[in-house]
Design a protein around this motif. Structure first.
Motif, PDB file in Angstrom:
ATOM      1  N   ALA A  34      68.806  58.947  21.766  1.00  0.00           N
ATOM      2  CA  ALA A  34      67.753  59.562  22.573  1.00  0.00           C
ATOM      3  C   ALA A  34      68.319  60.124  23.866  1.00  0.00           C
ATOM      4  N   VAL A  35      69.234  59.375  24.493  1.00  0.00           N
ATOM      5  CA  VAL A  35      69.833  59.845  25.743  1.00  0.00           C
ATOM      6  C   VAL A  35      70.617  61.134  25.498  1.00  0.00           C
ATOM      7  N   GLU A  36      71.352  61.195  24.390  1.00  0.00           N
ATOM      8  CA  GLU A  36      72.134  62.390  24.089  1.00  0.00           C
ATOM      9  C   GLU A  36      71.216  63.582  23.806  1.00  0.00           C
ATOM     10  N   ARG A  37      70.099  63.332  23.111  1.00  0.00           N
ATOM     11  CA  ARG A  37      69.155  64.427  22.856  1.00  0.00           C
ATOM     12  C   ARG A  37      68.559  64.934  24.167  1.00  0.00           C
ATOM     13  N   ALA A  38      68.233  64.033  25.074  1.00  0.00           N
ATOM     14  CA  ALA A  38      67.686  64.446  26.367  1.00  0.00           C
ATOM     15  C   ALA A  38      68.720  65.234  27.167  1.00  0.00           C
ATOM     16  N   ARG A  39      69.983  64.811  27.023  1.00  0.00           N
ATOM     17  CA  ARG A  39      71.051  65.509  27.748  1.00  0.00           C
ATOM     18  C   ARG A  39      71.151  66.974  27.299  1.00  0.00           C
ATOM     19  N   HIS A  40      70.777  67.228  26.045  1.00  0.00           N
ATOM     20  CA  HIS A  40      70.834  68.590  25.516  1.00  0.00           C
ATOM     21  C   HIS A  40      69.490  69.308  25.636  1.00  0.00           C
ATOM     22  N   GLY A  41      68.576  68.770  26.407  1.00  0.00           N
ATOM     23  CA  GLY A  41      67.343  69.468  26.707  1.00  0.00           C
ATOM     24  C   GLY A  41      66.200  69.214  25.748  1.00  0.00           C
ATOM     25  N   ALA A  42      66.330  68.298  24.818  1.00  0.00           N
ATOM     26  CA  ALA A  42      65.254  68.028  23.865  1.00  0.00           C
ATOM     27  C   ALA A  42      64.141  67.237  24.542  1.00  0.00           C
ATOM     28  N   ARG A  43      62.939  67.400  23.992  1.00  0.00           N
ATOM     29  CA  ARG A  43      61.809  66.609  24.484  1.00  0.00           C
ATOM     30  C   ARG A  43      61.749  65.309  23.688  1.00  0.00           C
TER      31      ARG A  43
END
Length: 858
Positions: free
Chosen positions: A119-128
């Protein structure tokens, strides 16, 4: 199978890891433990080892300064500095948890921590992120905050190692606060964005609820109209695709009396789910409100996801830190479950020794087996030869030594009865059980020799750092050849400096300890001849009989066969076996007697200590009762003195000398009674003080109580002792320690915790021009109203005695107005008493002239 993998299998390390996993709270930590164990078994990664052993004389801590234990749970290390650090972490966490009120919530908080790295990596790439992913991050930050609170409450119990873990956390308080405010749990446990996430969301959802309620009311009202009521299949409304619809009969709808939009139909086609024209506007309004709420939820999730991205590095570090804390906690709980103690781990050098007092097999301990604890002592580079009957505990003792080494490498306390000393061997090579393999074309003997070869090679490379554990060395071949091979193997291992523990039935190996006692040592497992059963007790320093005939006889083998077999053994060998059996029996008898005597000694000492405590308590109670009686009698004597003085005055006026004699006789009788009740003084150490002044603190020997010099009359001293004053000579006084005097001065200076109910300063505040009113209580007030003069005087005298005993300085006497007779009695009595410092009439708030306030000076 590599020797490392074989050792883990032989010693039961897999079972240890399974037990350790039960104490882990986070699912990810359990995954780490499984991965680390699998890597160990596959040979991809072994125990952590230092690049080189510490130099001779160099402290291990300095040799590996700054080494920090890894995150992976179950990771083993042969580095003394790393292992000592791990044990320090256990001690610090245990002490911290014991002091913290929040310690009980740590386990439950850790169970909520999930793997948030994706989840942290997805957020780092701008995902909601979803609400579920954000809940995982919220739970992680909760765990970090919980651990920080525990450390705060732990105070100085938080040592350097826990502080280092604590410094590695970034609690991200702003992110945690907004996540706690925004993310909650739904009715079915799912993660949701709650109304409190933003005022806009709260308004939007309030609009949804209001519109839904309005729509329901409209639907109910519509259902009560005649055309609709007649067309309904059932008297209820439902929803299709989020819109309120009515279940209408298909035949009634076809008449066109109830126009609307058909959203669905029943399986039979007899019921149509119709959105009446009257509800279309309401359904549209509801849908619009729902879309507004959904848009606000998306906006909130996007904002929270951006906040997570900003703290991405900290969150990953926090997760690793929480896993490390979970690992320390699991090691601590496992250590407590096996009754473990922190050992002294040392570098395996020739001068080092294995010392495992009262060691127990950890898996048997966890299984609830009544384990026989045994001592194990062996120098590095020596060999221990364990002999004795089959099923007597030889293999268990050998495995316990190996498991203690593995437990220490993992930073788990050892199951010993006292603190152990254990060298951290860098190689542990075992051969326990049957490793024959059809696929590898290995017999039992071949597999055994393969492990022996590995042991000899490892000993040649790192003798002092190698521990070899061989069960039934060199068996599976001809006995004579096996004996010779076993002796050669054992001598080669010892010459290389390896430490060996082996089990055997070979008589020749038992003789090695007599030839070279500094290099070889015997040990025996016991056998109870009377019960014909092993005792599982390991005795160091003597060999054990194999007891093959005794074991076979116990298992029911035919007696005639056993008799024939015994006759075929040489007389010398039979005599040696019998001698060993006799020695073993005597040893077991002496051991049992020693245990019984030790138990009886402990019981006697305990009973003696309890008896002394009861005696001391009884003496203390008796002294307390006699001291109380003495004080009461002293007060009575003082009262009697006043009474006798008044009688003397009256009798002189009447000229009646016999009555004077009677009064003096009564005083003497009371003095005798007082003397009988007085506890004889203990012999007082020290000498009387040379110089004394008014106000000095002293110890009155005759009363065994501290007091203060109130007056000096020649060679006698008037001492204030609690509620009484007594006159004593200098020889009956002893100086009080300087610390007591200073403490008393401090009490006087600070006016803290006064000895009496009223301190001198507070008593004085009730007298003078600005006298404060006295607050009445049951203890400081006597009511004489309605009594005759003689009754009032007796009651007043009794009350004042009680007040003196209770150190009550301020008393309130209610006598009323009346004719003034009771007030006169009170004034005269107080004037005669030698312990009344001041008295006054009550203030208007206290009752005016109907009340007298007196200040007693006991």
């Amino acid at each position: 199978m590599s020797y490392e993998r074989a050792a883990l299998h032989h010693l039961g390390w897999i079972d240890i890891c399974e037990q350790l996993a039960r104490h882990l709270a986070t699912p990810l930590a359990s995954t780490y433990l499984e991965a680390n164990l699998e890597a160990d078994l596959q040979g991809r990664a072994g125990p952590t080892r230092p690049a080189a052993p510490a130099k001779s004389g160099e402290e291990p801590e300095k040799a590996a300064e700054g080494v920090i234990s890894g995150t992976f749970i179950g990771d083993r290390s042969a580095d003394v500095a790393v292992v000592r650090r791990r044990y320090a972490e256990l001690d610090e966490l245990e002490a911290t948890l014991a002091r913290s009120a929040a310690a009980g919530s740590l386990g439950e908080t850790l169970t909520q921590v999930q793997d948030v790295r994706g989840a942290v990596e997805r957020a780092r790439h701008g995902a909601r992120l979803s609400a579920e992913e954000l809940r995982g991050i919220r739970d992680l930050l909760r765990a970090v905050a919980c651990f920080a609170k525990i450390c705060e409450e732990g105070g100085d119990a938080v040592g350097l190692h826990l502080q280092e873990h604590l410094r590695g956390f970034d609690p991200l308080p702003d992110l945690r606060e907004v996540l706690q405010r925004s993310i909650g749990d739904g009715d079915e446990g799912e993660a949701i964005v709650v109304d409190e996430a933003s005022p806009e969301l709260a308004r939007a959802r309030r609009g949804v609820r209001e519109q839904r309620a309005r729509l329901r009311r409209d639907a109910e009202r519509l259902m009560r109209t005649a055309p609709v009521r007649e067309a309904l299949r059932d008297a209820f409304f439902t929803e299709r695709e989020g819109r309120v619809v009515l279940p209408m009969r298909a035949d009634a709808y076809s008449k066109g009396t109830n126009p609307g939009i058909i959203h669905d139909t029943s399986g039979s086609g007899g019921t149509l789910f119709v959105e009446p024209t009257e509800l279309i506007a309401g359904n549209n309004a509801l849908r619009q409100s729902q879309l507004s709420a959904s848009a606000e939820v998306r906006r909130i999730l996007e904002a929270l996801s951006r906040a997570v991205a900003e703290g991405a590095d900290s969150l990953v570090a926090d997760l690793e830190g929480i896993l490390a804390i979970d690992g320390i906690r699991a090691r601590l709980r496992f250590s407590q479950a096996i009754g473990g103690m922190t050992p002294l781990v040392v570098v395996p050098r020739p001068e080092a020794k294995i010392d495992l007092p009262a060691m127990r097999h950890p898996l048997l301990e966890l299984a609830g087996v009544d384990v026989v604890a045994n001592d194990m002592r062996l120098g590095v580079g020596a060999a221990l030869i364990i002999s004795g009957p089959n099923a007597g505990g030889k293999t268990v003792a050998l495995k316990t030594v190996g498991l203690c080494v593995l437990l220490a490498q993992a930073g788990i306390r050892l199951p010993t009865g006292a603190r152990a000393t254990l060298p951290l061997f860098r190689e542990v090579i075992t051969d326990v059980g049957d490793d024959q393999s059809i696929f590898a074309n290995l017999s039992t003997f071949s597999a055994h020799i393969a492990h022996v070869r590995e042991a000899i090679d490892a000993a040649a490379k790192d003798g002092a750092g190698t521990l070899v554990l061989l069960d039934e060395i060199a068996v599976g071949t001809a006995p004579e050849q096996g004996t010779a091979l076993a002796e050669s193997i054992l001598r080669r291992l010892v010459e290389a400096g390896a430490t060996s523990v082996i089990t055997t039935h070979y008589e020749r190996l038992k003789e090695l300890a007599g030839e070279a006692p500094e290099r070889f040592m015997n040990a025996a497992v016991g056998f109870d001849i009377e019960r014909m059963a092993p005792t599982f007790r390991l005795t160091l320093g003597i060999p054990g009989p194999s007891s093959a005939f005794a074991v076979a006889r116990r298992l029911g083998l035919q007696e005639e066969l056993l008799t024939d077999a015994e006759a075929r053994v040489s007389s010398s060998r039979r005599s040696l076996e019998e001698l060993l059996l006799q020695v073993n029996a005597e040893r077991e008898t002496l051991s049992a007697m020693r245990a019984e005597l030790e138990a009886a000694r402990e019981e006697t000492l305990e009973r003696l200590a309890n008896a002394r405590k009861r005696e001391a308590a009884a003496l203390s109670q008796a002294r307390s009762r006699k001291q109380k009686a003495y004080v009461e009698a002293a007060v009575e004597l003082r009262s009697l003195r006043d009474e006798v003085g008044r009688l003397r005055k009256r009798l002189r006026e009447r000229d009646d000398p016999e009555a004077v004699v009677d009064g003096r006789r009564a005083e003497r009788e009371l003095r005798v009674r007082l003397h009988e009740q007085h506890e004889p003084p203990k012999p007082a150490p020290g000498a009387p003080p040379r110089e004394l002044a008014v106000g000095d603190s002293v110890h009155v020997v005759t009363l065994d109580r501290p007091g203060e010099i109130a007056a000096i009359a020649g060679t006698k001293f008037v001492v204030q002792v609690g509620a009484i004053r007594t006159t004593v000579r200098r020889r009956d006084l002893r100086p009080v320690g300087a610390e007591v005097i200073e403490a008393k001065r401090k009490v006087k200076r600070q006016a803290a915790k006064p000895i009496r109910s009223w301190s001198a300063s507070s008593a004085a505040s009730h007298f003078g021009d600005d006298a404060k009113p006295v607050e009445r209580s049951h203890d400081n007030t006597v009511d004489l109203r309605g009594m005759r003069a003689d009754e009032a005087e007796r009651e007043l005298d009794r009350f004042l005695d009680q007040a003196l005993l209770a150190d009550q300085e301020i008393v309130v006497i209610l006598h009323g107005h009346g004719s003034g007779a009771l007030r006169k009695v009170v004034d005269e009595h107080l004037a005669r008493a030698g312990y009344v410092r001041r008295k006054r009439q009550g203030s208007p708030a206290e009752g005016g002239a109907s009340v007298t306030i007196a200040w007693l000076d006991p």
